[in-house]
Design an enzyme around this catalytic site. Structure first.
Site, PDB file in Angstrom:
ATOM      1  N   CYS A  57       0.823  -1.212   0.000  1.00 40.59           N
ATOM      2  CA  CYS A  57       0.000   0.000   0.000  1.00 40.59           C
ATOM      3  C   CYS A  57       0.857   1.261   0.000  1.00 40.59           C
ATOM      4  O   CYS A  57       0.457   2.287  -0.566  1.00 40.59           O
ATOM      5  CB  CYS A  57      -0.909   0.017   1.228  1.00 40.59           C
ATOM      6  N   ASP A  89      -2.240  -3.749   7.760  1.00 37.75           N
ATOM      7  CA  ASP A  89      -3.324  -4.614   8.215  1.00 37.75           C
ATOM      8  C   ASP A  89      -3.201  -6.003   7.604  1.00 37.75           C
ATOM      9  O   ASP A  89      -3.626  -6.993   8.195  1.00 37.75           O
ATOM     10  CB  ASP A  89      -4.678  -4.004   7.838  1.00 37.75           C
ATOM     11  N   CYS A 130      -2.302   2.807   3.177  1.00 33.32           N
ATOM     12  CA  CYS A 130      -2.912   1.692   3.898  1.00 33.32           C
ATOM     13  C   CYS A 130      -4.005   2.199   4.832  1.00 33.32           C
ATOM     14  O   CYS A 130      -4.036   3.374   5.199  1.00 33.32           O
ATOM     15  CB  CYS A 130      -1.840   0.928   4.672  1.00 33.32           C
ATOM     16  N   ASP A 131      -4.878   1.287   5.239  1.00 33.56           N
ATOM     17  CA  ASP A 131      -6.164   1.632   5.853  1.00 33.56           C
ATOM     18  C   ASP A 131      -6.126   2.781   6.857  1.00 33.56           C
ATOM     19  O   ASP A 131      -6.795   3.793   6.684  1.00 33.56           O
ATOM     20  CB  ASP A 131      -6.751   0.398   6.552  1.00 33.56           C
ATOM     21  N   LYS A 132      -5.386   2.634   7.949  1.00 29.54           N
ATOM     22  CA  LYS A 132      -5.429   3.632   9.014  1.00 29.54           C
ATOM     23  C   LYS A 132      -4.633   4.875   8.677  1.00 29.54           C
ATOM     24  O   LYS A 132      -4.803   5.921   9.286  1.00 29.54           O
ATOM     25  CB  LYS A 132      -4.913   3.046  10.334  1.00 29.54           C
ATOM     26  N   CYS A 202      -5.517  -2.409  -1.267  1.00 31.53           N
ATOM     27  CA  CYS A 202      -6.506  -3.400  -1.704  1.00 31.53           C
ATOM     28  C   CYS A 202      -7.484  -2.749  -2.673  1.00 31.53           C
ATOM     29  O   CYS A 202      -7.936  -1.627  -2.443  1.00 31.53           O
ATOM     30  CB  CYS A 202      -7.247  -3.961  -0.508  1.00 31.53           C
ATOM     31  N   GLU A 452      -9.294  -5.850  14.155  1.00 28.31           N
ATOM     32  CA  GLU A 452     -10.261  -6.228  13.137  1.00 28.31           C
ATOM     33  C   GLU A 452     -10.241  -7.744  12.977  1.00 28.31           C
ATOM     34  O   GLU A 452      -9.227  -8.390  13.229  1.00 28.31           O
ATOM     35  CB  GLU A 452      -9.990  -5.540  11.809  1.00 28.31           C
ATOM     36  N   SER A 478     -12.516  -5.520   8.875  1.00 22.56           N
ATOM     37  CA  SER A 478     -11.887  -4.958   7.696  1.00 22.56           C
ATOM     38  C   SER A 478     -12.970  -4.485   6.731  1.00 22.56           C
ATOM     39  O   SER A 478     -14.107  -4.983   6.749  1.00 22.56           O
ATOM     40  CB  SER A 478     -11.025  -6.024   7.023  1.00 22.56           C
TER      41      SER A 478
END
Length: 575
Positions: A57, A89, A130-132, A202, A452, A478
């Protein structure tokens, strides 16, 4: 001859380190980094990214951040680059490392604040993948309230395996198929090797792409930038324009982040999430971003928007298409335009460029009818994410309903005190169809860190049991989670929420259409259980988790860790 006026403090915070006799040592340090007299007269703009080799990511962020330097320089500023951490993650899930994922959101936001305030930078261009890392950068931008642009690094391209399109979700869910014997280990290895062929996040409407969409809806990111794949060269041009945009904002005095983030734009962000079946994590992150602006925007506010917004985009995991497909037909602006046309978002908020959103969207295409539908032809009349309430979750819980075949479920509870306990049962397939698997003690404080549960939920789905059982947790999911999976249950078990009182065999009734989740146990029985309940003994954690557990607030408030918006004093030294 009239002398030119010095830049105002509002436009030139770096005066605090560049002007005056007492700032000679400061200037000496800056000269050691390459500043000359001309540079000391210019605005200084921080360029921050989460570039690193720990996750695909973030691996493509450095070239984009480097190109933003050209934009700042072209606009007459001095770019200064720095980086901060990220937690993947993908490699932290399903073990104790996942406790660090949500915590990293606060660490990233805090670290960016420390750098920008410590050095009195005049502006900021922030990159994340990335996610966070996405909400973290947006939180920092709003907290700092300096001229700023947020740029998402983009998603990975989809791969191919076994003659079909494959993504990381294919690999995760295939684990469950191997556990049931429906897939061979050799085929799983083929998927593992080919499902993520490039750098990037993702590619479905998971947390990263969902929060990238939020960035555009809030006006913190350039319209049309988010769904473009990470490997597209056009991202370099977007990055350069971001640097130029920050310099124009400095010159013009706005719009600043808190001019952009207001109640209307927050509602627009929630609508974008609901309309695309986005990640449930958005209901945690949007209130946290609002908190940085001093706006009381909780899970209740998110739920109101979710309920009134139709699901119009057919995106994975509940649907068919990926970020790449949405980019090719019109990107986030296509979604926002369709919602604007049906009256589901506010058009009188500002974009990053300072124009009305309604005016900006007029230049973008209408819904294509396949990836994005007009609201009149919605996939579902209400959003892809819903909030459930009842005696089991009085503060609410979240369920992604996009793609679900049934919105009702009733069954006996099977209680687990941690994610690991449940994962062992799922891997061994010793649970029963019709059960409600309850995972508690995984909330923000009780975890701590609010892990998660993607490995659990994906294994269930891969085993063909995604809707044959339900799952309830005070932890989180997630954005790739699908199935009858309910998370963020509040109050969490560690705070004495009703989820702490559930026992094996209790009947739990779920009605997502009615927004209900109910523990079918007599009130007197629950009262007796509560009288006997004692909070779990705190363990000595040490380090960041210990600090986090002491200050984190409930999930319904965004799991934030400080009191909210403040104005930072930028003292200057006169010559």
């Amino acid at each position: 001859m009239t002398q030119p006026q010095k830049p105002s403090l509002h436009k030139h915070r770096s005066r605090a380190v560049t002007e005056g006799v007492a700032r000679a040592p400061h200037r000496a340090f800056l000269r050691a980094t390459g500043f000359d007299d001309a540079a000391l007269e210019k605005s200084i703009v921080g360029i921050v990214s989460t570039q690193g080799e720990n996750t695909p990511c973030s691996m493509g962020l450095a070239p984009q951040a480097d190109r933003a330097r050209l934009g700042v320089a072209a606009g007459g500023g001095v770019p200064v680059t720095f980086t901060t951490v990220s937690v993947s993650d993908g490699t932290s899930m399903n073990h104790a490392g996942m406790r660090m994922s949500l915590v990293s959101r606060e660490v990233i936001a805090d670290s960016v604040e420390v750098a920008v305030r410590g050095h009195a930078y005049d502006g900021l261009v922030a990159f994340a993948g990335c996610d966070k890392t996405l909400p973290a950068m947006m939180m920092a931008i709003v907290r700092l309230n300096v001229p700023a642009v947020f740029v998402f690094g983009g998603a990975t391209m989809p791969g191919r395996a076994l003659g079909a399109q494959a993504t990381i979700l294919t690999a995760i869910e295939s684990v469950g198929a191997v556990q049931t014997g429906a897939m061979s280990r050799e085929n799983l290895q083929t998927i593992e090797r080919t499902c993520t062929p490039t750098a990037g996040s993702c590619p479905g409407q998971f947390t990263a792409n969902t929060m990238a969409m939020v960035g555009e809806a809030l006006g913190l990111s350039p319209l049309g930038s988010s769904m473009m794949p990470a490997v597209y060269s056009e991202r370099l041009a977007i990055a350069q324009r971001a640097g130029e945009r920050v310099m124009r904002t400095i010159a013009e005095g706005g719009p600043l982040p808190r001019d952009l983030v207001n109640r209307k734009s927050l509602e627009n962000a929630c609508a974008a999430v609901a309309a695309t079946g986005g990640s449930t994590n958005a209901a945690l992150h949007i209130p946290a971003i609002a908190h940085e602006a001093g706006i009381d925007f909780t899970l209740d506010d998110v739920a109101t928007v979710f309920q009134r917004t139709p699901l119009i985009a057919d995106l994975q995991p509940g649907g068919k298409y990926l970020a790449l497909d949405l980019h090719e037909v019109g990107g986030v602006p296509m979604v926002l335009k369709a919602l604007l046309q049906s009256g589901h978002i506010h058009g009188d908020v500002l974009t990053l460029e300072g124009e009305r959103l309604s005016d900006a969207l007029a230049r973008w295409p209408d819904a294509d009818g396949t990836v994005v539908r007009a609201s009149a032809q919605a996939i579902q009349p209400t959003g892809g994410v819903t909030v459930l309430r009842g005696n089991l979750c009085p503060d609410g819980a979240l369920l992604k309903v996009a793609g679900l075949r049934s919105l009702q479920f009733t069954g006996p509870a099977r209680v687990f005190e941690s994610e690991g306990d449940c994962m062992r049962t799922v891997a061994e397939r010793t649970y029963q169809p019709g059960e409600v698997l309850v995972i508690r003690n995984e909330g923000p404080q009780g975890g701590p860190g609010m892990r998660e549960m993607l490995s659990v939920t994906a294994a269930l789905y891969g085993q063909g049991m995604g809707e044959a059982v339900a799952l309830l947790t005070d932890g989180r999911f997630s954005g790739a989670t699908r199935g009858l999976c309910i998370g963020y249950a509040g109050p969490e078990a560690a705070l004495g929420g009703p989820i702490a009182l559930v026992q094996d065999g209790d009947t739990i009734r779920i009605d997502a259409a009615a927004g209900l989740i109910e523990l079918v146990v007599d009130a007197s029985v629950l009262a007796a259980r509560r009288a006997r309940w004692t909070p779990p003994a705190p363990s000595r954690l040490g380090g960041v988790l210990e600090k986090y557990a002491l200050v984190v607030r409930p999930a319904r408030l965004g799991a934030v860790t400080h009191s909210g918006a403040v104005e930072w004093p930028y003292e200057t030294q006169e010559p």
